[in-house]
Design an enzyme around this catalytic site. Structure first.
Site, mmCIF file in Angstrom:
data_model
loop_
_atom_site.group_PDB
_atom_site.id
_atom_site.type_symbol
_atom_site.label_atom_id
_atom_site.label_comp_id
_atom_site.label_asym_id
_atom_site.label_seq_id
_atom_site.Cartn_x
_atom_site.Cartn_y
_atom_site.Cartn_z
ATOM 1 N N ASN A 237 -12.944 13.755 11.527
ATOM 2 C CA ASN A 237 -13.078 13.337 10.125
ATOM 3 C C ASN A 237 -14.533 13.326 9.694
ATOM 4 O O ASN A 237 -14.901 13.917 8.682
ATOM 5 C CB ASN A 237 -12.481 11.938 9.924
ATOM 6 N N GLY B 261 0.893 -1.154 0.000
ATOM 7 C CA GLY B 261 0.000 0.000 0.000
ATOM 8 C C GLY B 261 0.933 1.205 0.000
ATOM 9 O O GLY B 261 1.242 1.766 1.043
ATOM 10 N N SER C 97 -8.505 13.991 6.488
ATOM 11 C CA SER C 97 -8.302 13.146 5.300
ATOM 12 C C SER C 97 -9.623 12.629 4.720
ATOM 13 O O SER C 97 -9.744 12.470 3.506
ATOM 14 C CB SER C 97 -7.374 11.980 5.631
ATOM 15 N N LYS D 140 -6.859 7.387 18.941
ATOM 16 C CA LYS D 140 -6.753 8.050 17.627
ATOM 17 C C LYS D 140 -8.057 7.880 16.844
ATOM 18 O O LYS D 140 -8.479 8.789 16.118
ATOM 19 C CB LYS D 140 -5.568 7.499 16.836
HETATM 20 P P1 NAD Z 1 -3.635 6.771 -0.050
HETATM 21 O O1 NAD Z 1 -5.020 6.944 -0.559
HETATM 22 O O2 NAD Z 1 -2.617 7.787 -0.441
HETATM 23 O O3 NAD Z 1 -3.070 5.332 -0.512
HETATM 24 C C1 NAD Z 1 -3.810 4.186 -0.260
HETATM 25 C C2 NAD Z 1 -3.990 3.404 -1.527
HETATM 26 O O4 NAD Z 1 -4.796 4.122 -2.449
HETATM 27 C C3 NAD Z 1 -2.699 3.115 -2.254
HETATM 28 O O5 NAD Z 1 -2.722 1.773 -2.617
HETATM 29 C C4 NAD Z 1 -2.723 4.037 -3.445
HETATM 30 O O6 NAD Z 1 -2.023 3.573 -4.542
HETATM 31 C C5 NAD Z 1 -4.172 4.129 -3.743
HETATM 32 N N1 NAD Z 1 -4.493 5.387 -4.417
HETATM 33 C C6 NAD Z 1 -4.260 6.638 -3.945
HETATM 34 N N2 NAD Z 1 -4.675 7.552 -4.848
HETATM 35 C C7 NAD Z 1 -5.186 6.853 -5.909
HETATM 36 C C8 NAD Z 1 -5.763 7.222 -7.146
HETATM 37 N N3 NAD Z 1 -5.907 8.515 -7.491
HETATM 38 N N4 NAD Z 1 -6.173 6.248 -7.991
HETATM 39 C C9 NAD Z 1 -6.030 4.947 -7.649
HETATM 40 N N5 NAD Z 1 -5.490 4.520 -6.478
HETATM 41 C C10 NAD Z 1 -5.082 5.475 -5.618
HETATM 42 O O7 NAD Z 1 -3.744 6.573 1.531
HETATM 43 P P2 NAD Z 1 -2.833 7.167 2.707
HETATM 44 O O8 NAD Z 1 -3.201 8.588 2.921
HETATM 45 O O9 NAD Z 1 -1.437 6.797 2.455
HETATM 46 O O10 NAD Z 1 -3.414 6.347 3.937
HETATM 47 C C11 NAD Z 1 -3.061 4.998 4.222
HETATM 48 C C12 NAD Z 1 -3.493 4.702 5.659
HETATM 49 O O11 NAD Z 1 -2.757 5.552 6.559
HETATM 50 C C13 NAD Z 1 -4.970 4.983 5.921
HETATM 51 O O12 NAD Z 1 -5.471 4.071 6.862
HETATM 52 C C14 NAD Z 1 -4.951 6.386 6.511
HETATM 53 O O13 NAD Z 1 -6.079 6.676 7.309
HETATM 54 C C15 NAD Z 1 -3.675 6.307 7.332
HETATM 55 N N6 NAD Z 1 -3.043 7.599 7.634
HETATM 56 C C16 NAD Z 1 -2.908 8.549 6.638
HETATM 57 C C17 NAD Z 1 -2.264 9.745 6.964
HETATM 58 C C18 NAD Z 1 -2.011 10.801 5.898
HETATM 59 O O14 NAD Z 1 -1.523 11.885 6.224
HETATM 60 N N7 NAD Z 1 -2.240 10.538 4.617
HETATM 61 C C19 NAD Z 1 -1.789 9.968 8.259
HETATM 62 C C20 NAD Z 1 -1.937 8.956 9.211
HETATM 63 C C21 NAD Z 1 -2.556 7.781 8.888
#
Ligand code: NAD
Length: 309
Positions: free
Chosen positions: A193, A7, A258, A185
């Site tokens: 959220n 991921g 988010s 959290k």
């Molecule tokens: P993200 O949406 O950036 O990534 C998650 C998945 O979605 C990945 O596999 C990615 O390739 C896919 N994805 C993202 N954009 C896409 C698109 N436009 N088209 C197709 N696929 C797409 O998620 P994240 O923000 O990295 O979050 C991952 C976990 O971490 C979640 O549980 C989130 O709540 C948690 N989290 C996020 C943050 C933050 O700042 N982003 C902070 C703390 C915890």
């Protein structure tokens, strides 16, 4: 150390980048083909404080990964966790440690279906990141994380992994009670959220509403009632103060949470079923009133139907 980031969206790319820069052998695994292809062709673009850096880190689709690493860091969105675990079965080695850093509740139960308890580490992180497009991660702010093993006998190995993470600047601390931290959290996410998404406002604007103090306490009280069923004691007033600490614009007040970014800004599905929706489902199971979380979950799902075509 051989580390696979499973991921590799915003957070996965951040962690992968930092661990790569510290000299670890990192592989980014993601199901988004365009993202994987761009990273392999052009490198991962890392944007921080207006500066851009192209970094060569190998990336792969889950079905192409075959070699078991020492450590897997799970960073899918909650709704993608189970299907991702199914698709990386080949690389879940006998000694591969699996660290789950997703937001939300119930992920330990999902991971346990695929990974031996002795290899499972759970964590909570305060790092943040965003994606500007495929292959392009934007790093913002400072952070830290706490990590703990599920099997009490695996403390020494877990502390070693905390050291590896900290050597990469990730500021990992060994947690004495990661499940408590996960619930706390989830309360922050389950208030800010969902409410900011439903009301279409940022955190500071939400905090200024006269309804906010009672609303967050009503939501947190239901989280506490369900948490108690799992032996986790949440003090409603203490947790409410943690949530209210986030209203400050010098913290995250000026930001949209988010879930708002996912649904309102980008028309993507939310993690609501693993936050308020988890409390709502468990309420039905334990016959506990969770009316505020039921309503938050229903409204966010309704909004998903309106916005995602
Ligand atoms: P993200 O949406 O950036 O990534 C998650 C998945 O979605 C990945 O596999 C990615 O390739 C896919 N994805 C993202 N954009 C896409 C698109 N436009 N088209 C197709 N696929 C797409 O998620 P994240 O923000 O990295 O979050 C991952 C976990 O971490 C979640 O549980 C989130 O709540 C948690 N989290 C996020 C943050 C933050 O700042 N982003 C902070 C703390 C915890």
């Amino acid at each position: 150390m051989k580390i696979a980031i499973v991921g590799a969206g915003a957070m996965g790319s951040r962690f992968g980048y930092m661990l790569h820069e510290a000299g670890n052998e990192v592989l980014l695994i993601d199901a988004w083909k365009e993202h994987v292809d761009i990273i392999n062709k052009e490198g991962l673009t890392v944007e921080e404080n207006g500066a851009f850096n192209k970094v060569k880190i190998p990336a792969m689709l889950p079905e192409d990964a075959i070699e078991a690493p020492d450590l897997i860091i799970l960073f899918t969105k909650s709704m993608g966790l189970e299907s991702m675990l199914k698709s990386i079965k080949n690389i879940l080695g006998k000694h591969t440690k699996v660290l789950c850093l997703l937001n939300g509740l119930g992920h330990n139960e999902t991971v346990e279906k695929y990974v031996d308890r002795k290899n499972i580490l759970m964590g909570v992180t305060l790092w943040t990141a965003g994606l500007a497009g495929p292959g392009h991660v934007v790093l913002t702010g400072d952070g830290s994380l706490e990590v703990q093993n599920i099997d009490p006998n695996m403390e020494v190995e877990t502390k070693e992994i905390c050291n590896i993470l900290s050597q990469a600047g990730l500021k990992a601390h060994y947690s004495e009670d990661v499940i408590f931290s996960t619930w706390r959290k989830a309360c922050v996410n389950g208030t800010l959220n969902s409410c900011c998404t439903i009301l279409d406002c940022n955190i500071k604007e939400f905090g200024e509403l006269k309804e906010a103090p009672q609303l967050i306490r009503n939501i947190i009280k239901e989280f506490a009632d369900i948490a108690a069923k799992y032996g986790v004691e949440l003090n409603v007033e203490e947790v409410a103060k943690v949530v209210e600490g986030v209203y400050d614009p010098s913290q995250a007040g000026a930001h949209y949470p988010s879930m708002h970014q996912d649904l309102i800004q980008n028309h993507r599905l939310t993690e609501i079923d693993y936050i308020n929706g988890y409390v709502s489902r468990k309420g039905k199971e334990f016959n506990i009133n969770t009316q505020y979380n039921d309503l938050c979950t229903a409204i966010v799902h309704a909004k998903e139907q309106l916005l995602i075509k």
